[in-house]
Structures are given as structure tokens and as C-alpha cells.
Design a protein around this motif. Structure first.
Motif, PDB file in Angstrom:
ATOM      1  N   ASN A  20      37.149  43.295  35.889  1.00 43.98           N
ATOM      2  CA  ASN A  20      35.823  42.608  36.176  1.00 43.98           C
ATOM      3  C   ASN A  20      34.488  42.714  35.588  1.00 43.98           C
ATOM      4  OD1 ASN A  20      36.600  40.741  38.544  1.00 43.98           O
ATOM      5  ND2 ASN A  20      37.365  42.482  39.482  1.00 43.98           N
TER       6      ASN A  20
ATOM      7  N   THR B  14      38.335  34.206  37.690  1.00 40.99           N
ATOM      8  CA  THR B  14      37.307  35.109  38.050  1.00 40.99           C
ATOM      9  C   THR B  14      37.419  35.123  39.566  1.00 40.99           C
ATOM     10  OG1 THR B  14      35.923  33.105  38.029  1.00 40.99           O
ATOM     11  CG2 THR B  14      36.049  34.694  36.110  1.00 40.99           C
TER      12      THR B  14
ATOM     13  N   GLY C  14      37.847  38.748  41.487  1.00 40.99           N
ATOM     14  CA  GLY C  14      36.960  39.184  42.315  1.00 40.99           C
ATOM     15  C   GLY C  14      37.363  39.522  43.765  1.00 40.99           C
TER      16      GLY C  14
END
Length: 399
Positions: A194, A386, A390
Motif C-alpha cells: 500500500n 487499491t 486498502g
């Protein structure tokens, strides 16, 4: 009649968009990439491929909106959603960018001070106060662009030194090619994954890049010029990130800035270690000017706050104060820098969803500037990957 793409205009566009690659080659990139190489070898190299392509796709979409409408991304989002709903969305987006900028600023100040600490024997609190004072002074009088450009050149010079060092790593071309495209997430690497995404696909750069692109009607850039400039400039930044990771392979112990400086000194000489230290300072200092300013520019775009008004200055002062607080507390820089990049990686899908909606508004953009099917697939991939990474990271944190 569309503008033709000449060699001169193409090179000019690459130089123009190099501000985006210079913005993400900061302390976060230096730290996250080198740690990835030091701890996990080539296993996280694919993340940089994904993040570099993601940066190209998202920045191109944000710039295309401005070329088509003459408005930046924040203005388009604000005008798309009317009434109370629009105000709530504008405030939610601003707060996400604001928090991201404040998090980045903590890493920026710590990175700049760490670079100076390698060059001098001055106490860290004193260096923090001096860096903060100079940044506040420059932001207050508005004289930041020329200095930021100069420091960006230093950062790219540091990248050149890393390219030379990377040739000394024991990696074959086959291993490198495979690592660039084959995804692996080794145990304990999710936060770093990340972080690598958040330090490359910088959420505030979407608003910043959209606000600086000139439109065709104002004798600015055509679609072809913009796309060439973004592709070349961002890919060059991605290459520097890759060689930073490869240089991390040469650090046998846990990563630290002194170890990295020593690797360069051993390979190239004392000048290279000093260049790394000054480059780390330059990257941190340039980003320390950019992040607070980006928060205020985003507020101007989304909330209609006037430039250099008390509210405009209060926003960048709060962001600056966040970074100075971390610096004066003498927090260990490397864990903070990795963590704040990861925070931005988690915030990224939220911001990207609104960009995705805006660039598919056929009524606003028309067929010429609206997303094609392939562009939607590319942007959708960025949003999904993402978001999954996340949320996975948040779930592990709660556990």
C-alpha cells in the motif's frame, strides 16, 4: 483543426509533466522502494509497474477533463453534484485530500531533516525549526516554484546515481522482467504494498495536475501532447522508483538512511553518499512546499476558497504544523514515512471513484473526451485493486 504533435511540442510537454514525477519521487519513494528491495528482494517490483501505469491512466483522465471543459477536476465534481449533496461530496473529498496532505507532510519534514542530519552535526530539532520556518516563509510570499524546480533536478540527479548503482545488483534481465509483471504478496508485506502505491499514485496530484494543464483554447496542450508528456514523464519517474528498489538489494542489514548513503559511497565514492543525503533533503523540502500548497489548491477548487485568503493560508499552515509536530517530537522517520504512504494508498480508491464518474460524463465531455471501454477497464482495475488492498490492510489492523 487539431494541433499537430511536433518534436518541440512533445519535448515541451514531457518537461511540463515532469512536475508530476518529481512530486512522487520524494522521501516516501526513496524509503518505501529501498525497504521493499532490502526486505523482499524483487518480490514487490510488480507493484511499481502497477502504480506507474495507474498514475498514467489517472493523471491522463484528470488532465483530459480540464482540456475538454476548461475547468479543473474539483470544479467539475462540484458542478456535477448540485445542492447539499454536492457540498457534502466536496467537503468529503477535500477532507480526504487534506488528511492525505497532512500525512505526507509528516514524512516530508522527517525526510528533509534526515537528509540534512546526514550532512551536518546540527541537532534534529534545530534543523526541523529551520526547515519549517523557510517553508512557511516561501509559502507565505508565494516564491516556491523556481526553488521546487531546482530541488526537483537534484532529486533526478540522485536518481541517476541510483541507476548506476542498480547495474551492480546480482539480477538477471529474465528475473527483472518476471518480477515486473508477476504479482506476489509475501507475508508481512501488505503495508509496504500500500505504501508503494500511495507514494506513486498520489491522490492530491490528481487535483494538482488537473489544475495546471492549459487548455487547447488558450493555446495550451492538445490531447496528443498531454498524453505523450504524461506517459514519458511518469514512466521515467517509475524507472527511478525501480532502481531505488534495486539499490535496496545491496543493503544487507535493516534499511536505514546511513546504510543507503554508505552503499552509494562504497560504489561511487564519497560524493555519491553526499548526493544521496542532499537529494533526500531536496526531495523532502520540495515536497514540504508542494503538499501544504496542494491542500489549499484543492480547497480552492472544491470549496471555492479564494487564493491567499485567510482560510487558504490557514489550511496550508495546519498541514505544515502537522509535519513540524512530528519533526519536533523526534519521531523515527522511516516507520512514519512508510505508514503515511500506506494511508494515502487507502484513501486513493475514494478519490478515484469520483474521477471515474466525471470522466464518464458523456453529457459534459462528449464522445471525443469521454472514457473509452479500454480506459474504463484500466481505471476500474486501479480502483478495484487499491480498494481490495486498502480494505485488507484495514482489516489486518483491526485484527
Amino acid at each position: 483543426m487539431p494541433k499537430s504533435l511536433s518534436l518541440r511540442s512533445g519535448l515541451g510537454s514531457v518537461l511540463f509533466w515532469s512536475v508530476i514525477s518529481a512530486a512522487f519521487i520524494g522521501p516516501g519513494s526513496v524509503t518505501s522502494c529501498a525497504i521493499a528491495g532490502s526486505k523482499f528482494g524483487l518480490q514487490l517490483l510488480w507493484v511499481l509497474t502497477f502504480a506507474t501505469l495507474g498514475t498514467v491512466w489517472l493523471q491522463e483522465a484528470a488532465a483530459r477533463i480540464t482540456i475538454a471543459t476548461g475547468q479543473d477536476l474539483g470544479q467539475v465534481i462540484t458542478h456535477t453534484y448540485a445542492g447539499n449533496k454536492g457540498r457534502r461530496i466536496a467537503w468529503a473529498l477535500f477532507l480526504a485530500i487534506f488528511l492525505g496532505c497532512a500525512a505526507y507532510q509528516a514524512g516530508n519534514i522527517l525526510g528533509a531533516v534526515s537528509g540534512l542530519a546526514l550532512l551536518t552535526n546540527i541537532p534534529v530539532p534545530t534543523l526541523t525549526v529551520v526547515v519549517g520556518f523557510v517553508c512557511i516563509l516561501l509559502l507565505w510570499i508565494g516564491s516556491t516554484q523556481s526553488l521546487a524546480n531546482f530541488l526537483g533536478l537534484i532529486v533526478f540527479a540522485m536518481g541517476g546515481a541510483f541507476i548506476y548503482v542498480a547495474f551492480g545488483t546480482p539480477v538477471t534481465s529474465v528475473q527483472l522482467a518476471k518480477a515486473l509483471v508477476v504479482p506476489t504478496i509475501p507475508t508481512g508485506s501488505l503495508l509496504l504494498v500500500n505504501s508503494l502505491i500511495g507514494t506513486t499514485i498520489v491522490p492530491y496530484n490528481l487535483f494538482f495536475g488537473s489544475s495546471i494543464v492549459p487548455t487547447v483554447d488558450s493555446a495550451g496542450q492538445s490531447l496528443s501532447e498531454m498524453r505523450l508528456g504524461i506517459w514519458v514523464a511518469v514512466v521515467l519517474g517509475g524507472i527511478i522508483s525501480v532502481v531505488l528498489l534495486l539499490a535496496g538489494l545491496l543493503i544487507p542489514e535493516d534499511f536505514s538512511y546511513p546504510h543507503m548513503a554508505q552503499v552509494l559511497t562504497d560504489r561511487l565514492g564519497t560524493w555519491a553518499g553526499s548526493l544521496f543525503a542532499f537529494g533526500l533533503f531536496a526531495a523532502g523540502f520540495a515536497s514540504s512546499l508542494t503538499a501544504p500548497l496542494a491542500a489549499s489548491v484543492t480547497a480552492q477548487s472544491l470549496l471555492g476558497i479564494r487564493k491567499n485568503s485567510p482560510a487558504y493560508r490557514a489550511i496550508w499552515l495546519i498541514v505544515m504544523g502537522t509535519g513540524l509536530t512530528f519533526g519536533l517530537l523526534n519521531v523515527t522517520p522511516i516507520p512514519v514515512i512508510v505508514a503515511v504512504q500506506a494511508i494515502n494508498g487507502v484513501l486513493l480508491p475514494f478519490v478515484t471513484l469520483f474521477l471515474f464518474a466525471a470522466v464518464n460524463n458523456r453529457k459534459l465531455l462528449g464522445d471525443t473526451y469521454c472514457n473509452s471501454l479500454s480506459q474504463n477497464i484500466a481505471m476500474g482495475l486501479v480502483v478495484i485493486v487499491t480498494a481490495v488492498l486498502g480494505l485488507w490492510n484495514v482489516w489486518l489492523a483491526f485484527q
